[in-house]
Design an enzyme around this catalytic site. Structure first.
Site, PDB file in Angstrom:
ATOM      1  N   LYS A   1       0.835  -1.210   0.000  1.00 31.73           N
ATOM      2  CA  LYS A   1       0.000   0.000   0.000  1.00 31.73           C
ATOM      3  C   LYS A   1       0.868   1.258   0.000  1.00 31.73           C
ATOM      4  CE  LYS A   1      -0.118  -0.288   4.995  1.00 31.73           C
ATOM      5  NZ  LYS A   1      -0.834  -0.795   6.152  1.00 31.73           N
TER       6      LYS A   1
ATOM      7  N   TYR B   1      17.333  29.368   9.078  1.00 31.66           N
ATOM      8  CA  TYR B   1      16.124  30.043   9.574  1.00 31.66           C
ATOM      9  C   TYR B   1      16.072  30.002  11.094  1.00 31.66           C
ATOM     10  CZ  TYR B   1      14.096  30.134   4.892  1.00 31.66           C
ATOM     11  OH  TYR B   1      13.848  30.384   3.575  1.00 31.66           O
TER      12      TYR B   1
HETATM   13  C1  LIG Z   1      -0.097  -1.742   6.778  1.00 26.16           C
HETATM   14  C2  LIG Z   1      -0.706  -2.946   7.311  1.00 26.16           C
HETATM   15  C3  LIG Z   1       0.067  -4.048   7.699  1.00 26.16           C
HETATM   16  C4  LIG Z   1       1.581  -4.016   7.698  1.00 26.16           C
HETATM   17  O1  LIG Z   1       2.062  -3.433   8.889  1.00 26.16           O
HETATM   18  P1  LIG Z   1       3.643  -3.320   9.168  1.00 26.16           P
HETATM   19  O2  LIG Z   1       3.743  -2.764  10.517  1.00 26.16           O
HETATM   20  O3  LIG Z   1       4.181  -2.384   8.133  1.00 26.16           O
HETATM   21  O4  LIG Z   1       4.198  -4.687   9.022  1.00 26.16           O
HETATM   22  C5  LIG Z   1      -0.604  -5.194   8.091  1.00 26.16           C
HETATM   23  N1  LIG Z   1      -1.944  -5.241   8.146  1.00 26.16           N
HETATM   24  C6  LIG Z   1      -2.724  -4.200   7.815  1.00 26.16           C
HETATM   25  C7  LIG Z   1      -4.201  -4.307   7.902  1.00 26.16           C
HETATM   26  C8  LIG Z   1      -2.135  -3.017   7.398  1.00 26.16           C
HETATM   27  O5  LIG Z   1      -2.907  -1.981   7.073  1.00 26.16           O
END
Ligand SMILES: *Cc1c(COP(=O)(O)O)cnc(C)c1O
Length: 387
Positions: free
Chosen positions: A33, A284
């Protein structure tokens, strides 16, 4: 100028996938994702062909994968949000997470359009009843499929999913739905698996197992944190994300301890070397003041590229393999570096912001964030190179 450059090491990605396999015999749903955690969706997905499936957050991401010719199982974590999206899931053979009542209703109301004609409204019969009416046929062959469902239970995350008390009814409704392919897969997601003193995950696992114990369907519980501490004992499917990209889900345990290799190395270069007198204020706000006469380097990276603006003075960078520190505030296009520790620095010298030799987790800690966010936040100004 080719900088800043995010180099994506796909063999490190495959190495990390092999580490997942060392920890569990479960099937792997590799989480890609958010543009594969900022690493480039398609290139990463192609390098993960040996994973049994890919997980994305939204339909759009799944469609991009199908368009690129990816044939693997794809699971969309938010599922379908309306009837058109539901059609898309069926047409493109995508698995949907079902987490809400409205999705059950959509499945129950779904009508295959009449062959060669418009969809016909047959009223609010349930799917089971419709399936026995011989007059309703799919319009086109590709729409004739069923949909694979991952039923999400909320065992304490309190984000998406059915509460344990609602699980039975949601499950039975799905089982009666003609459109739904059986068996289902159950999933839950843990809010605390990365915590140092984590007792909740154990409790929530028990609760989840209690709810699903009478059903034969497959189960998916574990994210990277669970996998790495060998808690993925009940999974048919694990869902690793961050560990695939070579970073640690834990604040107190490093990626290196688990033999994970960084996949992304963010590189830029020195574009100027300045020499300032003691007392000169840098950048800054002028909060960082030179404690002596000293050389200061300017690097072509800033928050306009996704380098975190909240990175504090002292955040490490690597210049020609030697560690140096960020000083002063991060600007949009540049950061300033204390060059006192660097031998013979020169304009054009390569600077590594994170990756090989410098964990993104360390940089994230200096910016009060997590590596996940650093990876996801690189902007379009950063060039990508997959190797
Ligand atoms: C993003 C996600 C994961 C992966 O989590 P990590 O901590 O990156 O391993 C697993 N399950 C779901 C539902 C997620 O949204």
């Amino acid at each position: 100028m080719n900088y800043p450059l995010a180099q994506i090491n796909l063999s490190a990605l495959q190495h990390n996938l092999a580490i997942v396999r060392q920890h569990t015999a479960a099937k792997i749903l590799a989480m890609v994702k958010a543009n594969a955690y900022g690493h480039g969706l398609i290139a990463v997905a192609k390098a993960l062909q040996s994973a049994e499936g890919l997980g994305v957050a939204r339909l759009e991401e799944a469609l991009a994968l199908r368009e690129a010719g990816i044939k693997q199982k794809i699971v969309v974590m938010t599922g379908f949000l309306n009837a058109e999206e539901l059609e898309s899931f069926i047409k493109h053979d995508l698995d949907a997470v079902v987490h809400s009542e409205f999705q059950l209703e959509l499945l129950e109301k779904y009508r295959h359009p009449r062959e060669g004609g418009d969809p016909v409204d047959v009223g609010l019969f349930d799917c089971f009843a419709i399936s026995r009416k011989p007059t309703y046929f799919p319009l086109a062959r590709e729409r004739r499929g069923k949909i694979k469902i991952w039923l999400k239970l909320d065992c304490g995350m309190h984000r998406l999913g059915f509460l344990p008390a609602e699980a039975e009814s949601a499950y039975q409704r799905l089982m009666q739905c003609e459109l739904v392919q059986k068996p289902l897969t159950f999933l839950t997601h843990f809010p605390n698996a990365d915590a140092k003193e984590d007792t909740l995950t154990q409790e929530q696992t028990q609760q989840f197992l209690q709810v699903v114990k009478f059903w034969e369907d497959e189960k998916s519980l574990s994210n990277s944190a669970c996998i790495l501490v060998n808690r993925a004992t009940q999974d048919n499917w694990v869902r690793p994300g961050i560990m695939l990209y070579g970073a640690s889900p834990f604040a107190h345990l490093s990626a290196q301890q688990f033999n994970l290799k960084p996949v992304m190395t963010l590189r830029s270069q020195l574009i100027a070397i300045r020499h300032f007198k003691k007392g000169s204020a840098i950048g800054y706000g002028g909060h960082w003041v030179c404690p002596e006469d000293m050389p200061v380097g300017v690097v072509a990276i800033g928050y306009g590229d996704g380098y975190p603006r909240h990175a504090k003075s002292g955040t490490p960078v690597l210049i020609n393999g030697q560690q140096a520190s960020l000083i002063g505030r991060v600007s949009m296009d540049t950061i300033s570096i204390d060059l006192r520790s660097i031998e013979n620095p020169a304009v054009d010298d390569e600077v590594i912001l994170w990756g090989e030799g410098l964990s993104a987790d360390v940089v994230a800690a200096h910016a009060e964030t997590i590596s996940y966010e650093l990876f996801c936040r690189l902007t379009g100004r950063v060039k990508f190179q997959h190797i």
